[in-house]
Design a protein around this motif. Structure first.
Motif, PDB file in Angstrom:
ATOM      1  N   ALA A 274      36.288   9.111 -42.991  1.00 32.37           N
ATOM      2  CA  ALA A 274      35.081   9.672 -42.351  1.00 32.37           C
ATOM      3  C   ALA A 274      35.281  11.139 -42.012  1.00 32.37           C
ATOM      4  N   LYS A 275      36.431  11.442 -41.429  1.00 30.31           N
ATOM      5  CA  LYS A 275      36.716  12.840 -41.072  1.00 30.31           C
ATOM      6  C   LYS A 275      36.810  13.715 -42.320  1.00 30.31           C
ATOM      7  N   MET A 276      37.475  13.205 -43.339  1.00 29.79           N
ATOM      8  CA  MET A 276      37.627  14.003 -44.562  1.00 29.79           C
ATOM      9  C   MET A 276      36.283  14.217 -45.248  1.00 29.79           C
ATOM     10  N   ARG A 277      35.416  13.192 -45.185  1.00 25.94           N
ATOM     11  CA  ARG A 277      34.090  13.354 -45.797  1.00 25.94           C
ATOM     12  C   ARG A 277      33.288  14.414 -45.042  1.00 25.94           C
ATOM     13  N   GLU A 278      33.423  14.399 -43.712  1.00 19.87           N
ATOM     14  CA  GLU A 278      32.743  15.416 -42.892  1.00 19.87           C
ATOM     15  C   GLU A 278      33.256  16.814 -43.236  1.00 19.87           C
ATOM     16  N   ILE A 279      34.586  16.938 -43.370  1.00 16.03           N
ATOM     17  CA  ILE A 279      35.190  18.245 -43.687  1.00 16.03           C
ATOM     18  C   ILE A 279      34.724  18.739 -45.055  1.00 16.03           C
ATOM     19  N   VAL A 280      34.763  17.848 -46.046  1.00 20.98           N
ATOM     20  CA  VAL A 280      34.371  18.250 -47.404  1.00 20.98           C
ATOM     21  C   VAL A 280      32.889  18.614 -47.454  1.00 20.98           C
ATOM     22  N   ASP A 281      32.040  17.816 -46.784  1.00 22.42           N
ATOM     23  CA  ASP A 281      30.598  18.111 -46.792  1.00 22.42           C
ATOM     24  C   ASP A 281      30.288  19.452 -46.142  1.00 22.42           C
ATOM     25  N   LYS A 282      31.064  19.816 -45.148  1.00 21.10           N
ATOM     26  CA  LYS A 282      30.788  21.072 -44.443  1.00 21.10           C
ATOM     27  C   LYS A 282      31.410  22.285 -45.144  1.00 21.10           C
ATOM     28  N   TYR A 283      32.652  22.123 -45.609  1.00 27.79           N
ATOM     29  CA  TYR A 283      33.390  23.283 -46.113  1.00 27.79           C
ATOM     30  C   TYR A 283      33.539  23.334 -47.639  1.00 27.79           C
ATOM     31  N   ASP A 286      30.584  22.693 -52.544  1.00 25.63           N
ATOM     32  CA  ASP A 286      30.322  23.367 -53.823  1.00 25.63           C
ATOM     33  C   ASP A 286      31.515  24.193 -54.299  1.00 25.63           C
ATOM     34  N   ASN A 287      32.682  23.993 -53.680  1.00 28.10           N
ATOM     35  CA  ASN A 287      33.866  24.764 -54.109  1.00 28.10           C
ATOM     36  C   ASN A 287      35.124  23.935 -53.931  1.00 28.10           C
ATOM     37  N   TRP A 288      36.115  24.196 -54.774  1.00 24.19           N
ATOM     38  CA  TRP A 288      37.384  23.456 -54.699  1.00 24.19           C
ATOM     39  C   TRP A 288      38.596  24.376 -54.903  1.00 24.19           C
ATOM     40  N   ALA A 310      41.456  12.237 -48.676  1.00 25.75           N
ATOM     41  CA  ALA A 310      41.039  13.568 -49.128  1.00 25.75           C
ATOM     42  C   ALA A 310      40.550  13.520 -50.568  1.00 25.75           C
ATOM     43  N   LYS A 311      41.256  12.768 -51.394  1.00 28.44           N
ATOM     44  CA  LYS A 311      40.896  12.670 -52.810  1.00 28.44           C
ATOM     45  C   LYS A 311      39.523  12.025 -52.984  1.00 28.44           C
ATOM     46  N   ILE A 312      39.279  10.938 -52.223  1.00 26.49           N
ATOM     47  CA  ILE A 312      37.978  10.243 -52.311  1.00 26.49           C
ATOM     48  C   ILE A 312      36.858  11.159 -51.830  1.00 26.49           C
ATOM     49  N   ALA A 313      37.106  11.867 -50.725  1.00 23.34           N
ATOM     50  CA  ALA A 313      36.068  12.744 -50.160  1.00 23.34           C
ATOM     51  C   ALA A 313      35.710  13.871 -51.123  1.00 23.34           C
ATOM     52  N   LEU A 314      36.706  14.318 -51.895  1.00 25.52           N
ATOM     53  CA  LEU A 314      36.481  15.468 -52.786  1.00 25.52           C
ATOM     54  C   LEU A 314      35.829  15.054 -54.102  1.00 25.52           C
ATOM     55  N   ASN A 315      35.766  13.737 -54.346  1.00 23.76           N
ATOM     56  CA  ASN A 315      35.248  13.270 -55.646  1.00 23.76           C
ATOM     57  C   ASN A 315      33.808  13.704 -55.895  1.00 23.76           C
ATOM     58  N   TYR A 316      32.982  13.706 -54.831  1.00 23.75           N
ATOM     59  CA  TYR A 316      31.574  14.099 -55.040  1.00 23.75           C
ATOM     60  C   TYR A 316      31.496  15.560 -55.491  1.00 23.75           C
ATOM     61  N   THR A 317      32.275  16.416 -54.829  1.00 22.89           N
ATOM     62  CA  THR A 317      32.279  17.833 -55.210  1.00 22.89           C
ATOM     63  C   THR A 317      32.709  17.998 -56.660  1.00 22.89           C
ATOM     64  N   ASP A 319      32.346  15.863 -59.045  1.00 18.38           N
ATOM     65  CA  ASP A 319      31.505  15.133 -59.981  1.00 18.38           C
ATOM     66  C   ASP A 319      31.005  16.094 -61.063  1.00 18.38           C
ATOM     67  N   SER A 320      31.011  15.639 -62.273  1.00 21.65           N
ATOM     68  CA  SER A 320      30.646  16.502 -63.409  1.00 21.65           C
ATOM     69  C   SER A 320      29.256  17.123 -63.229  1.00 21.65           C
ATOM     70  N   ALA A 321      28.321  16.333 -62.685  1.00 17.00           N
ATOM     71  CA  ALA A 321      26.956  16.843 -62.477  1.00 17.00           C
ATOM     72  C   ALA A 321      26.934  17.950 -61.430  1.00 17.00           C
ATOM     73  N   ASN A 322      27.721  17.772 -60.366  1.00 16.89           N
ATOM     74  CA  ASN A 322      27.769  18.793 -59.315  1.00 16.89           C
ATOM     75  C   ASN A 322      28.409  20.087 -59.826  1.00 16.89           C
ATOM     76  N   ILE A 323      29.477  19.932 -60.599  1.00 19.24           N
ATOM     77  CA  ILE A 323      30.128  21.128 -61.173  1.00 19.24           C
ATOM     78  C   ILE A 323      29.141  21.870 -62.066  1.00 19.24           C
ATOM     79  N   ARG A 324      28.410  21.104 -62.890  1.00 18.78           N
ATOM     80  CA  ARG A 324      27.425  21.729 -63.780  1.00 18.78           C
ATOM     81  C   ARG A 324      26.338  22.438 -62.979  1.00 18.78           C
TER      82      ARG A 324
END
Length: 1080
Positions: A274-283, A286-288, A310-317, A319-324
């Motif tokens: 939950a914390k990692m998802r919050e961190i990834v969504d905020k920071y 759109d960047n890695w 951390a790995k699971i939280a970063l998966n959405y960022t 995602d191939s569609a998001n990168i595109r």
């Protein structure tokens, strides 16, 4: 409440000093990372064989007695160890102090936290400090900087190298015997982690969290810091980036801090989804790829791979569609921004009124440009992607394809953005400095217009068809007073009142039918214009400059900008005027210095200057690297010019038949020379357009930059030519020495002529630069060659001849010699070897002993003078001095081993001494005495004679060098030669007079006159090598006897076999060797 950073706030000042020191420590670590002695890496087999027994890692601490006893058992190894200590203790001490400061930093931070818990700071606790804006920033920075230090150490200094350096320091310093030394704690903190920065290296398990936990830090403190970083905008950056899609850029610095601090509590990365998802969504929505500190980039895909949450939280960022989506967005943004920024940069477009009316639009354009550049530079950087990682390669390829990435277009946008930013900043600075003055002038103008209009309606001042109107007269006077009463200091009230006055002037024109009178309308329009200008001017605020500074941050590109160097250089080569745009880019890059210097400046730390100099120096070095293309291009053109002048263009005679005029005109070749010369002058003009620029705290003068660049290219080319041109084949039947010297002389003459030709076109002192740089190259190479004879070596960073900005390149050695001067010297010694040649003093010539053919003569030294100049001959002479000292030391070693330590030999010489005493008498039965002594000492004469012959050979060479130097000095500078000779004679006369009468003056010990004059005399060849003292020794017994025996063994010594001249033959023990080694 007292300001947290106020000087009387002990709590705030304490943590500020800690953070300030943290930034200074990182700068020192980065500085030292370039000075790690290569020997500690033990990469070469030769280094491993030579130093493997004296350079140890932490395994040394398991059994130091074993290693020490191994050293003591081998005297040669002990001697090497002593030499190694003398050469490296200074740099080891510097590294140790840096390592110690890292440990001291975290100890001080922990002590500060303990003080907060214990209530040492009145009314301050950890919670209250974190509630304060500045306190929150400083505590977060304190933890973050410690993490950065550890990462920098591991990235820049390999673990094994650190261990070897720490062990060497422990062995060589007094730290091992010091009771208060914290060396053990430093070793525990900085022992090898197993991490390697090499591409493809496997990441150690539990890295870097286990590394970060070596010094325990309060978990409460770490949790509260991470909590603040997660939830707050601690630097209030979002206000500079109002658009929601820019939020991740606004919080980028905070994201980097959070990334580092999370390693102190790896459980969040590992299990708390939950914390990692919050961190990834905020920071990181759109960047890695992030910049951790001064351009050190990290790819989260790789960094967070071992951590499940951390790995699971970063998966959405990821995602191939998001990168595109992200890549396409920035691709479209780039296409729209390029024409927009180019339109803004058109000559005359950015006028004051345009800027003041469109501040929000211009700032939005700047934001979009900088955000796009940042995302594309970071996410396409080669350094952020491991080529051995398949997933990273796929992500990078997708980003490049979807964003239609073109480095040249991105670089062009960076150039234009930097230029636009620079122009806008300069305009705002100018407007801010003139703000009050202009506002007051507009107010005066508006007031005067209203006063004049009041006079018009009074009927006193005639104006066409304007009737007297007392009401309007009074009204306009009142308006004039109202305008005059506007106060600059109260800008808010003045602004509101100005708007009301503009509205009143519009209404008076409408209600009193004043439109019919054009002159009155003009007065009213002018006044409204001045009032509008007042509103514009009052809205010029420093906040705009601050926003531009925040938005224009380029610190993330401190390292990856280097990937654009080739594009920059190609642009300059095609269009030298591009340098002016690059100037703005370099200034934009200089803004990165604000990050480490802010806290150091706030703390009034003495480290400010050294840290500023380091980062400024790094940036200036990069500027020099980019602009070096100009001297390189100039020299390329210059080489073509010289080739044409030597091989194509004929020299025009003083008398010429008109029929041959066309032949000598050679218009095509001369046109080509003129064209190339023009190209050189254009390059020069390009760099001089850059203007004097302050890069950090270093002032960059373009003229000096050009001169340094020319010097650097000259040094590079001349050093390479000397290295390649003076390589000899020792197995060649006929010596290559003279042909190679002639060829080298022609090459050097070509360089010299090219400098002579170019100096007027680029406005430099060609001869001065030539002499300074060639002398520096030769002296440096002599110094490096002499290092092999020195116990304490002169390192590059200690050398007076080596330079950071204009470095002399080092080339790998091709034989036993380290440099070309060593190869030249050994080739001369080889062809004049007394074993195979005979030297005829009257002819100054060497002959082959077998064929009686001439090998070489004194013309050799004239050829060296033509090739390397006075500096080369002088350097050769100095090298021979070192070789002579080495041979004399070898002789002493042989004498000690073969005579003084051999009881049988000592007995022989004792018997001989008793037989020949008294010396003045006739030796009884002389033939038997000498024959017996010679027979018993036969075995020692081989090495004995070899040492003496080598010294004699080198003394003869030194004499020839002195003769050549003296001849050329008298020929080229007779006044200097005469002055030196007279000064030398007068000094010697004064010294002799002093010894006869001690009351007469004599140079004191601190007077350098004798040392300085000696150097000048040797350079001019005014000295006698045979009268030099090379080494001093204790009195050695039996030297007289040994020479006597040697003379008996070979009474008819040839001219190639120099003999020891003994001053006091009958004295026993014999006089010291400093009286003996005068060569006949």
């Amino acid at each position: 409440m007292v300001d947290f950073l106020a000087e009387n706030n002990l709590c705030g000042q304490a943590v500020l000093r800690i953070v300030s020191r943290g930034n200074a420590i990182i700068a020192e670590l980065l500085r030292l990372s370039d000075f790690i002695p290569a020997v500690f890496r033990l990469k070469d087999k030769s280094d491993q064989q030579k130093y493997g027994d004296i350079i140890c890692d932490f395994s040394y601490f398991k059994g130091p007695e074993y290693y020490d006893s191994k050293l003591e058992a081998k005297p040669d190894l002990q001697d090497l160890d002593d030499e190694f200590r003398e050469n490296n203790i200074e740099i080891l001490s510097r590294f140790y102090l840096a390592f110690e400061s890292v440990h001291k930093y975290i100890v001080d931070l922990i002590r500060y936290l303990d003080d907060l818990y214990e209530g040492v700071y009145i009314q301050q606790t950890l919670e209250t400090v974190l509630l304060n804006g500045d306190g929150k920033q400083l505590l977060c920075e304190a933890l973050y900087l410690y993490g950065v230090m550890l990462l920098v150490i591991d990235q820049k200094m390999e673990g094994e190298v650190r261990e070897r350096m720490l062990v060497s320091y422990y062995r060589y310093s007094a730290a091992r015997s010091s009771a208060d030394s914290n060396l053990d704690d430093i070793c525990k903190l900085l022992r090898s982690t197993g991490y390697s920065s090499q591409s493809g290296a496997k990441r150690p398990a539990n890295y870097p969290e286990s590394y970060f936990q070596r010094v325990p830090i309060s978990s409460t403190f770490i949790s509260m810091v991470i909590g603040r970083l997660r939830s707050d905008d601690i630097y209030n950056q979002v206000s500079a980036y109002p658009l929601p899609e820019h939020r991740s850029t606004a919080l980028a610095n905070q994201a980097a801090m959070l990334y580092v601090c999370l390693y102190f509590i790896p459980s969040i990365l590992q299990t708390q989804q939950a914390k990692m998802r919050e961190i990834v969504d905020k920071y990181f929505p759109d960047n890695w790829v992030i910049s951790v500190y001064m351009g050190i980039t990290v790819n989260l895909v790789e960094a967070w791979e071992p951590y499940k949450a951390a790995k699971i939280a970063l998966n959405y960022t990821l995602d191939s569609a998001n990168i595109r989506e992200q890549a396409s967005r920035y691709s479209v943004s780039m296409e729209g921004l390029r024409p927009q920024i180019q339109q803004l940069l058109k000559e005359g477009f950015l006028r004051e009124e345009i800027v003041l009316d469109n501040i929000p639009k211009l700032l939005n354009c700047l934001r979009d440009c900088n955000v796009s550049i940042r995302w594309l530079m970071l996410h396409t950087a080669d350094s952020a992607y491991d080529p051995n990682n398949k997933r990273l390669r796929q992500i990078k390829d997708q980003v490049i394809n979807d964003s239609k990435y073109n480095p040249k277009i991105l670089f062009q946008l960076l150039l234009d953005t930097a230029q636009f930013e620079f122009t806008l900043k300069e305009m705002f600075k100018q407007m801010l400095s003139e703000k009050q003055l202009k506002w007051e002038s507009y107010r005066t103008e508006g007031s005067e217009r209203m006063t004049e209009l009041a006079e018009v309606f009074s009927g006193v001042k005639p104006l066409t068809r304007v009737e007297k109107n007392e009401n309007l007269q009074a009204w306009f006077r009142e308006i004039s007073k109202q305008i005059e009463s506007l106060n600059y200091e109260d800008s808010t009230a003045a602004g509101r009142k100005t708007v009301q006055l503009i509205q009143a002037l519009v209404e008076v024109q409408e209600f009193h039918q004043l439109e019919s009178n054009l002159q009155v309308c003009q007065f009213l329009a002018d006044t409204r214009k001045f009032l509008h200008q007042m509103i514009r001017t009052i809205n010029i605020k420093e906040e705009v400059l601050i926003t531009m500074q925040i938005v224009g941050d380029l610190s993330y590109a401190w390292q990856i900008i280097d990937s654009f160097t080739s594009i920059m250089q190609e642009s300059i080569r095609v269009n030298p005027s591009m340098v002016t745009k690059l100037r703005a880019t370099f200034l934009k890059l200089a803004s990165a210095l604000d990050l480490p210097l802010l806290r150091i400046n706030q703390a009034n730390s003495p480290d400010l200057l050294s840290v500023s100099q380091f980062y400024s120096g790094e940036l200036v070095t990069y500027v020099r690297k980019v602009l070096q293309i100009i001297p390189e291009s100039m020299f390329t053109s210059l080489a073509k010019i010289i080739k044409l002048q030597i091989h194509a263009i004929m020299e025009v005679p003083t008398r010429l038949d008109k029929d041959k005029l066309k032949d000598y005109a050679q218009l095509g070749a001369r046109y080509e020379v003129a064209k190339l010369t023009h190209a050189i002058s254009i390059f020069t003009e390009g760099i001089l357009m850059m203007k004097t620029t302050l890069v950090g705290i270093i002032k960059v003068d373009p003229k000096q930059l050009l001169e340094d660049g020319i010097r650097k290219e000259l040094v590079r080319r001349v050093a390479y030519a000397l290295h390649k041109g003076l390589i000899f084949n020792p197995k060649a039947k006929t010596s290559e020495l003279m042909p190679k010297l002639k060829e080298m002389a022609a090459t050097m003459d070509g360089f010299y002529r090219s400098f002579e030709y170019i100096q007027d076109y680029v406005s430099i002192y060609g001869l001065k630069i030539w002499q300074e740089e060639v002398s520096r190259i030769i002296n440096y190479n002599v110094e490096q060659e002499c290092n092999s004879f020195l116990r304490t070596k002169i390192q590059d960073w200690q050398s007076v001849y080596q330079s950071t900005h204009i470095p002399i390149p080092k080339f790998p050695s091709v034989d036993e010699s380290a440099t070309f001067i060593g190869r030249l010297c050994r080739e001369i010694l080889r062809i004049t070897d007394p074993k195979v040649t005979c030297y005829m003093d009257q002819l100054n010539t060497w002959y082959d002993l077998k064929t009686h053919q001439e090998v070489t003569n004194n013309r050799l030294f004239s050829e060296i003078q033509d090739t390397l100049g006075t500096f080369g001959l002088n350097g050769l002479d100095r090298l021979l001095c070192f070789m002579i000292v080495k041979e004399l030391q070898n002789f002493l070693s042989v004498f000690q081993k073969t005579i003084l330590r051999d009881k049988a030999m000592v007995d022989v010489f004792k018997a001989m001494l008793s037989a020949v005493n008294p010396v003045k008498g006739i030796v009884a039965n002389a033939s038997k005495v000498y024959a017996n002594a010679v027979a018993k000492t036969q075995k020692i004469w081989g090495p004995y004679l070899e040492s003496i012959m080598k010294v004699g050979q080198m003394q003869i060479l030194r004499q020839q060098i002195a003769n050549e130097l003296n001849y050329s000095c008298k020929f080229d500078s007779k006044h200097l030669a005469a002055a030196l000779e007279n000064l030398n004679k007068s000094l010697l006369a004064d010294i002799e007079a002093h010894y006869q009468d001690p009351s007469l003056p004599y140079p004191k010990e601190d007077n350098n006159l004798l040392y300085e004059i000696t150097a000048s005399l040797e350079a001019a060849g005014i000295h006698n090598p045979l009268n030099k003292i090379y080494i001093t020794t204790q009195r050695l017994p039996y030297v007289s006897c040994s020479i006597c025996c040697r003379s008996t063994l070979q009474p008819s010594a040839s001219l190639t076999s120099p003999v020891l001249y003994v001053v006091d033959l009958h004295y026993n023990p014999a006089p010291p060797l400093r009286q003996l080694f005068y060569m006949l």
